[in-house]
Design a protein around this motif. Structure first.
Motif, mmCIF file in Angstrom:
data_model
loop_
_atom_site.group_PDB
_atom_site.id
_atom_site.type_symbol
_atom_site.label_atom_id
_atom_site.label_comp_id
_atom_site.label_asym_id
_atom_site.label_seq_id
_atom_site.Cartn_x
_atom_site.Cartn_y
_atom_site.Cartn_z
ATOM 1 N N ALA A 19 0.832 -1.209 0.000
ATOM 2 C CA ALA A 19 0.000 0.000 0.000
ATOM 3 C C ALA A 19 0.863 1.254 0.000
ATOM 4 C CB ALA A 19 -0.926 -0.009 1.214
ATOM 5 N N ILE A 20 1.942 1.248 0.770
ATOM 6 C CA ILE A 20 2.851 2.393 0.802
ATOM 7 C C ILE A 20 3.448 2.628 -0.583
ATOM 8 C CG2 ILE A 20 5.100 3.196 1.654
ATOM 9 C CD1 ILE A 20 2.918 3.556 3.696
ATOM 10 N N LEU A 21 3.944 1.577 -1.213
ATOM 11 C CA LEU A 21 4.564 1.720 -2.524
ATOM 12 C C LEU A 21 3.564 2.183 -3.574
ATOM 13 C CD1 LEU A 21 6.930 -1.392 -2.565
ATOM 14 C CD2 LEU A 21 7.531 1.010 -2.200
ATOM 15 N N CYS A 22 2.350 1.656 -3.518
ATOM 16 C CA CYS A 22 1.318 2.082 -4.479
ATOM 17 C C CYS A 22 1.004 3.564 -4.325
ATOM 18 C CB CYS A 22 0.048 1.256 -4.294
ATOM 19 S SG CYS A 22 0.146 -0.410 -4.975
ATOM 20 N N LEU A 23 0.783 3.997 -3.093
ATOM 21 C CA LEU A 23 0.483 5.408 -2.860
ATOM 22 C C LEU A 23 1.617 6.305 -3.346
ATOM 23 C CD1 LEU A 23 -1.141 5.980 0.657
ATOM 24 C CD2 LEU A 23 -2.044 6.656 -1.572
ATOM 25 N N VAL A 59 -4.772 4.021 5.618
ATOM 26 C CA VAL A 59 -4.504 4.657 6.912
ATOM 27 C C VAL A 59 -3.675 3.723 7.777
ATOM 28 C CG1 VAL A 59 -5.574 5.456 9.062
ATOM 29 C CG2 VAL A 59 -6.491 6.207 6.854
ATOM 30 N N ALA A 60 -3.989 2.439 7.775
ATOM 31 C CA ALA A 60 -3.207 1.467 8.539
ATOM 32 C C ALA A 60 -1.777 1.396 8.027
ATOM 33 C CB ALA A 60 -3.868 0.092 8.463
ATOM 34 N N ALA A 61 -1.607 1.494 6.714
ATOM 35 C CA ALA A 61 -0.270 1.443 6.131
ATOM 36 C C ALA A 61 0.578 2.623 6.595
ATOM 37 C CB ALA A 61 -0.367 1.422 4.603
ATOM 38 N N LEU A 62 -0.020 3.812 6.605
ATOM 39 C CA LEU A 62 0.725 4.991 7.050
ATOM 40 C C LEU A 62 1.013 4.929 8.539
ATOM 41 C CD1 LEU A 62 1.790 7.445 5.434
ATOM 42 C CD2 LEU A 62 0.172 6.028 4.189
ATOM 43 N N ALA A 104 6.402 10.141 0.778
ATOM 44 C CA ALA A 104 5.680 10.411 -0.459
ATOM 45 C C ALA A 104 4.265 9.856 -0.388
ATOM 46 C CB ALA A 104 6.432 9.807 -1.648
ATOM 47 N N ALA A 105 4.114 8.686 0.204
ATOM 48 C CA ALA A 105 2.783 8.099 0.363
ATOM 49 C C ALA A 105 1.931 8.947 1.292
ATOM 50 C CB ALA A 105 2.904 6.675 0.904
ATOM 51 N N GLY A 106 2.530 9.427 2.362
ATOM 52 C CA GLY A 106 1.811 10.273 3.303
ATOM 53 C C GLY A 106 1.290 11.537 2.642
ATOM 54 N N VAL A 107 2.113 12.142 1.816
ATOM 55 C CA VAL A 107 1.701 13.361 1.111
ATOM 56 C C VAL A 107 0.500 13.084 0.210
ATOM 57 C CG1 VAL A 107 2.401 15.067 -0.618
ATOM 58 C CG2 VAL A 107 3.967 14.457 1.231
ATOM 59 N N GLN A 108 0.518 11.949 -0.473
ATOM 60 C CA GLN A 108 -0.604 11.587 -1.332
ATOM 61 C C GLN A 108 -1.889 11.422 -0.522
ATOM 62 O OE1 GLN A 108 -0.745 11.422 -4.598
ATOM 63 N NE2 GLN A 108 1.435 11.743 -5.007
#
Length: 201
Positions: A19-23, A59-62, A104-108
């Motif tokens: 999920a992190i990589l996708c985001l 959300v769980a991934a972040l 980067a995922a968090g920003v998305q």
């Protein structure tokens, strides 16, 4: 732990990492549960077994990534230098925490939440929790007394600076400027909180 439980935990970890990589790579609009499941090597049904909704998954991934990053910083605490050199090392560590796929995922996710009230309702508590963890870790790593005047605000300013440098680095290679800013900010931070540092630091 039973093999079934271990397999379930391993599946969950793969989903969170995917999920992190996708985001980070395709953004919120392109990050579907099906895509995450495919990248994790599991069925969509398995993904939905672990996470009821798309929002729950990301959300769980972040949350997972934020806790892992704070834990990593704490593990490096023993190798930090003392005195003023410690301040610069901690600032550099905090700035580094706001780089990479996790940031980067968090920003998305933040950008998507800005215009989606339901997602924002989940992201805000996440950000508050991760922010508290990062702040607590920064205080511990700097070895300062948060009760001393100005310390809390100075540490928070450091975290805000790190986030801003992370945002700048998303668009360009900001490494050289970031290094100069880290050195100067460390001098300013040490002047602000140095008196509140424990003598053993």
């Amino acid at each position: 732990m039973e093999p079934r439980q271990e397999r379930s935990r391993a599946t969950r970890r793969r989903l969170l990492d995917a999920a992190i990589l996708c985001l980070a790579e395709v953004g919120w609009s392109g990050s579907t549960v099906a895509l995450v499941a495919a990248r994790a090597g599991v069925s969509r049904g398995a993904a939905q077994h672990h996470f009821r909704t798309r929002e729950d998954l990301f959300v769980a991934a972040l949350r997972h990534a934020g806790a892992a990053r704070v834990g990593e910083m704490r593990r490096h605490a023993a190798g930090l230098p003392t005195g003023r050199e410690r301040t610069e090392a901690v600032v550099a560590m905090l700035v580094d925490a706001y780089t990479g796929a996790e940031f980067a995922a968090g920003v998305q996710l933040w950008a998507a939440a800005a215009n989606a009230p339901a997602l924002r309702a989940q992201v805000l508590p996440l950000e508050e929790d991760v922010g508290r963890q990062a702040h607590r870790a920064a205080v511990e790593l700097l070895g300062v007394d948060e009760g001393a005047p100005g310390v809390r605000e100075s540490v928070q300013a450091c975290l805000d600076l790190a986030r801003g440098l992370g945002l700048a680095g998303l668009l360009t290679d900001d490494g050289p400027r970031r290094e100069r800013v880290v050195r100067q900010w460390a001098v300013m931070l040490d002047a602000a909180v140095g008196a509140a540092r424990s003598p053993v630091r």
